[in-house]
Design a protein around this motif. Sequence first.
Motif, PDB file in Angstrom:
ATOM      1  N   UNK A 293       0.832  -1.204   0.000  1.00 40.16           N
ATOM      2  CA  UNK A 293       0.000   0.000   0.000  1.00 40.16           C
ATOM      3  C   UNK A 293       0.868   1.257   0.000  1.00 40.16           C
ATOM      4  N   UNK A 294       1.878   1.287   0.850  1.00 45.90           N
ATOM      5  CA  UNK A 294       2.788   2.446   0.894  1.00 45.90           C
ATOM      6  C   UNK A 294       3.486   2.647  -0.441  1.00 45.90           C
ATOM      7  N   UNK A 295       3.899   1.520  -1.070  1.00 50.80           N
ATOM      8  CA  UNK A 295       4.563   1.617  -2.371  1.00 50.80           C
ATOM      9  C   UNK A 295       3.607   2.168  -3.426  1.00 50.80           C
ATOM     10  N   UNK A 296       2.358   1.701  -3.428  1.00 51.49           N
ATOM     11  CA  UNK A 296       1.384   2.202  -4.401  1.00 51.49           C
ATOM     12  C   UNK A 296       1.084   3.681  -4.188  1.00 51.49           C
ATOM     13  N   UNK A 297       0.909   4.060  -2.933  1.00 45.12           N
ATOM     14  CA  UNK A 297       0.590   5.464  -2.651  1.00 45.12           C
ATOM     15  C   UNK A 297       1.763   6.388  -2.944  1.00 45.12           C
ATOM     16  N   UNK A 298       2.987   5.914  -2.739  1.00 48.04           N
ATOM     17  CA  UNK A 298       4.202   6.681  -3.040  1.00 48.04           C
ATOM     18  C   UNK A 298       4.130   8.111  -2.496  1.00 48.04           C
ATOM     19  N   UNK A 299       3.752   8.237  -1.221  1.00 46.44           N
ATOM     20  CA  UNK A 299       3.723   9.546  -0.587  1.00 46.44           C
ATOM     21  C   UNK A 299       2.434  10.322  -0.779  1.00 46.44           C
ATOM     22  N   UNK A 300       1.531   9.804  -1.621  1.00 43.13           N
ATOM     23  CA  UNK A 300       0.257  10.490  -1.834  1.00 43.13           C
ATOM     24  C   UNK A 300      -0.756  10.028  -0.793  1.00 43.13           C
ATOM     25  N   UNK A 301      -1.781  10.818  -0.607  1.00 42.27           N
ATOM     26  CA  UNK A 301      -2.885  10.365   0.229  1.00 42.27           C
ATOM     27  C   UNK A 301      -3.696   9.353  -0.580  1.00 42.27           C
ATOM     28  N   UNK A 302      -4.521   8.609   0.113  1.00 47.46           N
ATOM     29  CA  UNK A 302      -5.381   7.660  -0.602  1.00 47.46           C
ATOM     30  C   UNK A 302      -6.285   8.390  -1.594  1.00 47.46           C
ATOM     31  N   UNK A 303      -6.828   9.510  -1.188  1.00 46.23           N
ATOM     32  CA  UNK A 303      -7.712  10.281  -2.075  1.00 46.23           C
ATOM     33  C   UNK A 303      -6.971  10.739  -3.327  1.00 46.23           C
ATOM     34  N   UNK A 304      -5.712  11.198  -3.155  1.00 45.17           N
ATOM     35  CA  UNK A 304      -4.911  11.622  -4.316  1.00 45.17           C
ATOM     36  C   UNK A 304      -4.663  10.440  -5.242  1.00 45.17           C
ATOM     37  N   UNK A 305      -4.288   9.308  -4.661  1.00 43.70           N
ATOM     38  CA  UNK A 305      -4.022   8.122  -5.476  1.00 43.70           C
ATOM     39  C   UNK A 305      -5.266   7.726  -6.264  1.00 43.70           C
ATOM     40  N   UNK A 306      -6.405   7.658  -5.579  1.00 44.14           N
ATOM     41  CA  UNK A 306      -7.636   7.221  -6.242  1.00 44.14           C
ATOM     42  C   UNK A 306      -8.087   8.205  -7.313  1.00 44.14           C
ATOM     43  N   UNK A 307      -7.790   9.473  -7.145  1.00 44.46           N
ATOM     44  CA  UNK A 307      -8.161  10.489  -8.123  1.00 44.46           C
ATOM     45  C   UNK A 307      -7.196  10.506  -9.313  1.00 44.46           C
ATOM     46  N   UNK A 308      -5.888  10.289  -9.063  1.00 41.16           N
ATOM     47  CA  UNK A 308      -4.866  10.501 -10.086  1.00 41.16           C
ATOM     48  C   UNK A 308      -4.415   9.234 -10.802  1.00 41.16           C
ATOM     49  N   UNK A 309      -4.548   8.097 -10.176  1.00 40.31           N
ATOM     50  CA  UNK A 309      -3.992   6.868 -10.742  1.00 40.31           C
ATOM     51  C   UNK A 309      -4.778   6.425 -11.970  1.00 40.31           C
TER      52      UNK A 309
END
Length: 185
Positions: free
Chosen positions: A132-148
């Motif tokens: 999970x930390x690797x996927x998020x790469x410093x982003x918040x969960x909301x940022x990841x879900x919006x940008x990925x």
Amino acid sequence: MSLKYAVLAALLEGEASGYELSKLFDVSFANFWPATPQQLYRELERLARDGLVQARFVQQERRPNKRMFTLTEAGRDDLRAFAAEPPRRPTAIRDELLIKVQAGEDPDATRALVEERGTWSRAKLDRYERVRERLLAGRTEEEYLRESERVGPYLTLLAGISFEEENQRWCERVLTVLSRRVRLG
């Protein structure tokens, strides 16, 4: 469902060798669809034969040559159709430990089995949190879900995390019940 669709879904991440797929399954798929390397290689052969993936050989100087696999358009179409269908049947638990707990008459033996499950579960949960930390790469969960580009791998990881968190709660509850019974007995 067969391993077929899990392999096709894994290849959505991009071209991969059988070895790379095996490692991907260990990290990303093991929480919901485990597979051995031998099963993966057999499935890749079937998928290539059926035209759902294509393979190319890569020559390597200091290592054996390898085959790299990618999805074909037919593979993508098949996976899209599969993903749009409702599951054939709901999830059912098949767990040998639960039979042992159900039949267990020796609280010490049951405690040891449940403690072992708790240890395994904790290790898996720790591994999932690292992914999970690797996927998020410093982003918040909301940022990841919006940008990925693809959120499916993250959403399935959340299912694995929830499953292991529930395993932890269940193990703690069982151990508490067993401890109380020993004290009362």
